[in-house]
Design a protein around this motif. Structure first.
Motif, mmCIF file in Angstrom:
data_model
loop_
_atom_site.group_PDB
_atom_site.id
_atom_site.type_symbol
_atom_site.label_atom_id
_atom_site.label_comp_id
_atom_site.label_asym_id
_atom_site.label_seq_id
_atom_site.Cartn_x
_atom_site.Cartn_y
_atom_site.Cartn_z
ATOM 1 N N PHE A 6 44.647 22.494 -85.540
ATOM 2 C CA PHE A 6 44.154 21.161 -85.234
ATOM 3 C C PHE A 6 44.974 20.645 -84.062
ATOM 4 O O PHE A 6 46.206 20.682 -84.098
ATOM 5 N N ILE A 7 44.314 20.168 -83.009
ATOM 6 C CA ILE A 7 45.007 19.727 -81.801
ATOM 7 C C ILE A 7 44.848 18.225 -81.629
ATOM 8 O O ILE A 7 43.736 17.701 -81.636
ATOM 9 N N VAL A 8 45.989 17.550 -81.487
ATOM 10 C CA VAL A 8 46.016 16.094 -81.370
ATOM 11 C C VAL A 8 46.633 15.716 -80.030
ATOM 12 O O VAL A 8 47.714 16.186 -79.677
ATOM 13 N N LEU A 9 45.926 14.872 -79.283
ATOM 14 C CA LEU A 9 46.461 14.290 -78.052
ATOM 15 C C LEU A 9 47.049 12.932 -78.414
ATOM 16 O O LEU A 9 46.346 12.066 -78.933
ATOM 17 N N VAL A 10 48.349 12.772 -78.175
ATOM 18 C CA VAL A 10 49.019 11.497 -78.445
ATOM 19 C C VAL A 10 49.333 10.847 -77.115
ATOM 20 O O VAL A 10 50.114 11.371 -76.319
ATOM 21 N N ALA A 11 48.698 9.717 -76.847
ATOM 22 C CA ALA A 11 48.933 8.959 -75.624
ATOM 23 C C ALA A 11 49.844 7.785 -75.984
ATOM 24 O O ALA A 11 49.409 6.798 -76.573
ATOM 25 N N ILE A 31 50.479 19.331 -80.870
ATOM 26 C CA ILE A 31 50.507 18.003 -80.250
ATOM 27 C C ILE A 31 50.586 18.150 -78.734
ATOM 28 O O ILE A 31 51.412 18.896 -78.215
ATOM 29 N N ILE A 32 49.732 17.408 -78.045
ATOM 30 C CA ILE A 32 49.796 17.272 -76.595
ATOM 31 C C ILE A 32 50.190 15.823 -76.323
ATOM 32 O O ILE A 32 49.594 14.905 -76.873
ATOM 33 N N HIS A 33 51.196 15.614 -75.480
ATOM 34 C CA HIS A 33 51.702 14.264 -75.223
ATOM 35 C C HIS A 33 51.320 13.796 -73.822
ATOM 36 O O HIS A 33 51.518 14.517 -72.851
ATOM 37 N N ALA A 34 50.774 12.599 -73.744
ATOM 38 C CA ALA A 34 50.497 11.949 -72.462
ATOM 39 C C ALA A 34 51.244 10.619 -72.454
ATOM 40 O O ALA A 34 51.245 9.903 -73.450
ATOM 41 N N LYS A 35 51.874 10.288 -71.328
ATOM 42 C CA LYS A 35 52.681 9.069 -71.252
ATOM 43 C C LYS A 35 51.940 7.867 -70.702
ATOM 44 O O LYS A 35 52.490 6.776 -70.659
ATOM 45 N N GLN A 39 47.081 10.138 -67.520
ATOM 46 C CA GLN A 39 47.485 11.472 -67.955
ATOM 47 C C GLN A 39 46.698 11.888 -69.202
ATOM 48 O O GLN A 39 46.318 13.051 -69.341
ATOM 49 N N ALA A 40 46.433 10.949 -70.104
ATOM 50 C CA ALA A 40 45.648 11.249 -71.305
ATOM 51 C C ALA A 40 44.246 11.721 -70.936
ATOM 52 O O ALA A 40 43.734 12.697 -71.499
ATOM 53 N N LEU A 41 43.627 11.056 -69.988
ATOM 54 C CA LEU A 41 42.296 11.451 -69.542
ATOM 55 C C LEU A 41 42.324 12.842 -68.910
ATOM 56 O O LEU A 41 41.456 13.676 -69.179
ATOM 57 N N GLU A 42 43.355 13.125 -68.109
ATOM 58 C CA GLU A 42 43.497 14.449 -67.498
ATOM 59 C C GLU A 42 43.681 15.537 -68.563
ATOM 60 O O GLU A 42 43.083 16.607 -68.474
ATOM 61 N N GLU A 43 44.508 15.253 -69.581
ATOM 62 C CA GLU A 43 44.733 16.222 -70.664
ATOM 63 C C GLU A 43 43.452 16.449 -71.462
ATOM 64 O O GLU A 43 43.137 17.578 -71.837
ATOM 65 N N PHE A 44 42.714 15.385 -71.695
ATOM 66 C CA PHE A 44 41.458 15.499 -72.438
ATOM 67 C C PHE A 44 40.456 16.385 -71.688
ATOM 68 O O PHE A 44 39.800 17.239 -72.283
ATOM 69 N N LYS A 45 40.375 16.191 -70.386
ATOM 70 C CA LYS A 45 39.464 17.011 -69.571
ATOM 71 C C LYS A 45 39.927 18.474 -69.523
ATOM 72 O O LYS A 45 39.111 19.385 -69.515
ATOM 73 N N ALA A 46 41.235 18.684 -69.496
ATOM 74 C CA ALA A 46 41.793 20.034 -69.396
ATOM 75 C C ALA A 46 41.758 20.799 -70.714
ATOM 76 O O ALA A 46 41.834 22.026 -70.719
ATOM 77 N N HIS A 47 41.660 20.075 -71.825
ATOM 78 C CA HIS A 47 41.712 20.706 -73.153
ATOM 79 C C HIS A 47 40.531 20.241 -74.007
ATOM 80 O O HIS A 47 40.680 19.375 -74.877
ATOM 81 N N PRO A 48 39.362 20.827 -73.805
ATOM 82 C CA PRO A 48 38.192 20.409 -74.587
ATOM 83 C C PRO A 48 38.322 20.727 -76.076
ATOM 84 O O PRO A 48 37.543 20.233 -76.877
ATOM 85 N N GLU A 49 39.325 21.504 -76.450
ATOM 86 C CA GLU A 49 39.534 21.842 -77.852
ATOM 87 C C GLU A 49 40.274 20.753 -78.641
ATOM 88 O O GLU A 49 40.487 20.889 -79.843
ATOM 89 N N ILE A 50 40.627 19.643 -77.995
ATOM 90 C CA ILE A 50 41.311 18.536 -78.680
ATOM 91 C C ILE A 50 40.402 17.990 -79.783
ATOM 92 O O ILE A 50 39.230 17.717 -79.560
ATOM 93 N N ASN A 51 40.988 17.842 -80.971
ATOM 94 C CA ASN A 51 40.238 17.356 -82.139
ATOM 95 C C ASN A 51 40.381 15.860 -82.381
ATOM 96 O O ASN A 51 39.506 15.249 -82.992
#
Length: 66
Positions: A6-11, A31-35, A39-51
């Protein structure tokens, strides 16, 4: 037993808040961290597997509402 990744983006721009959240969920998911919101939008676009995205409502450059 199959492991679910399970992949979580934490902004979150506040390091203490991120540390606490990371400590609570680090054994449950990747966990993927955006500050900031940009950066959160960029990470979301780069990692479509985020749940799941957990986003602070007040951050620099682009907030959670934007």
């Amino acid at each position: 037993m199959d492991e679910i990744n399970f992949i979580v983006l934490v902004a979150e721009d506040d390091e203490i808040n991120f540390f606490l959240l990371h400590t609570w969920i680090k054994n449950l998911c990747t966990i993927i961290h955006a500050k900031d919101g940009i950066q959160a939008l960029e990470e979301f676009k780069a990692h479509p597997e985020i749940n799941l995205i957990i986003m602070d409502i007040r951050m620099p450059y682009m907030n959670g509402i934007d």
